[in-house]
Design a protein around this motif. Structure first.
Motif: not given
Length: 258
Positions: A5-30
């Protein structure tokens, strides 16, 4: 064996990176297959831990997410291998004040670090200094652990200095105190390549461009020397010069003094 399992801060970082690259919270969540609230919670947690609650992402034109100044530095650092991204490293990336991560060959640090530190202090630049050998410094800058590295041994020819360039650089001759070269020319301020004819010589390793430059220099002047050893670092050089009563050719780094 279950997946790690990824460490907690890396899970947070994954969501942050996904939001940057997808352009929105909704797209990152999907993309991540989680609820929108999970991505938002992860980004808030990252902002709280790394930036004292300051925003890493902001709403831009068309409500598309864009990076804040802190976020830009943090996102640039996400290209580093995961095992190198501990919380302290991420906090450094998300800081507002400018920071220079500098890697130095231990020998160069003796002549350069004082001046670099004074210049950094005068401009309120935070300086983070590390030391290492040639291969370690190269790995650190390629994996973005260091912003800048300084070393005697150049990077590979397509990125750094090749033998032809080294031939055009000024050089110094270093000789052991009991060598015949030192005894014969102790009163002279300069030497010619031909003065090394027949001398006991310590060269640089053959896969080092300095070794190739020395060979080319001797060939161009019709000079032959008796090679008694090879080294990779100045840290090893002087003991060999003393033991073998030999000399060597090295690049003249005095012009690099501030």
């Amino acid at each position: 064996m279950p997946p790690r399992k990824l460490q907690r801060h890396l899970v947070w970082l994954e969501s942050f990176t996904a939001a940057v690259e997808a352009g929105s919270i909704d797209a990152a969540a999907e993309h991540l297959g989680v609820a929108r609230s999970v991505v938002s919670e992860h980004i808030r947690a990252l902002e709280e831990v790394l930036a004292d609650g300051a925003a890493l992402l902001e709403r831009g034109p068309g409500r598309r997410l864009q990076l804040s100044a802190r976020g830009e530095r943090l996102y640039a650092g996400t290209q580093t291998p995961l095992h190198q991204l501990d919380v302290k490293r991420l906090m450094d990336l998300a800081r507002v004040e400018p920071t220079l991560r500098l890697g130095l060959n231990p020998t160069l640090s003796m002549s350069l670090l004082g001046g670099i530190a004074q210049d950094a202090a005068a401009t309120d630049l935070k300086l983070v200094v590390g030391f290492g050998g040639s291969h370690e410094l190269m790995r650190q800058v390629q994996t973005r652990q260091q912003d800048l590295v300084l070393d005697f041994t150049p990077l590979p020819p397509h990125e750094g200095v090749d033998t032809e360039s080294l031939l055009r650089m000024s050089f110094v001759v270093i000789a052991g105190p009991d060598s015949t070269l030192a005894q014969a020319h102790s009163s002279r301020r300069s030497l010619d390549v031909k003065d090394l004819q027949g001398q006991r010589f310590v060269d640089w390793l053959r896969d080092d461009p300095y070794g190739g430059a020395n060979s080319a220099r001797f060939a161009a002047h019709g000079v032959s020397v008796t090679e008694v050893g090879r080294v990779e670092s100045f840290l090893h050089l002087y003991e060999l010069l003393r033991a073998y009563k030999a000399c060597t050719i090295a690049p003249d780094v005095r012009p690099t003094q501030p």
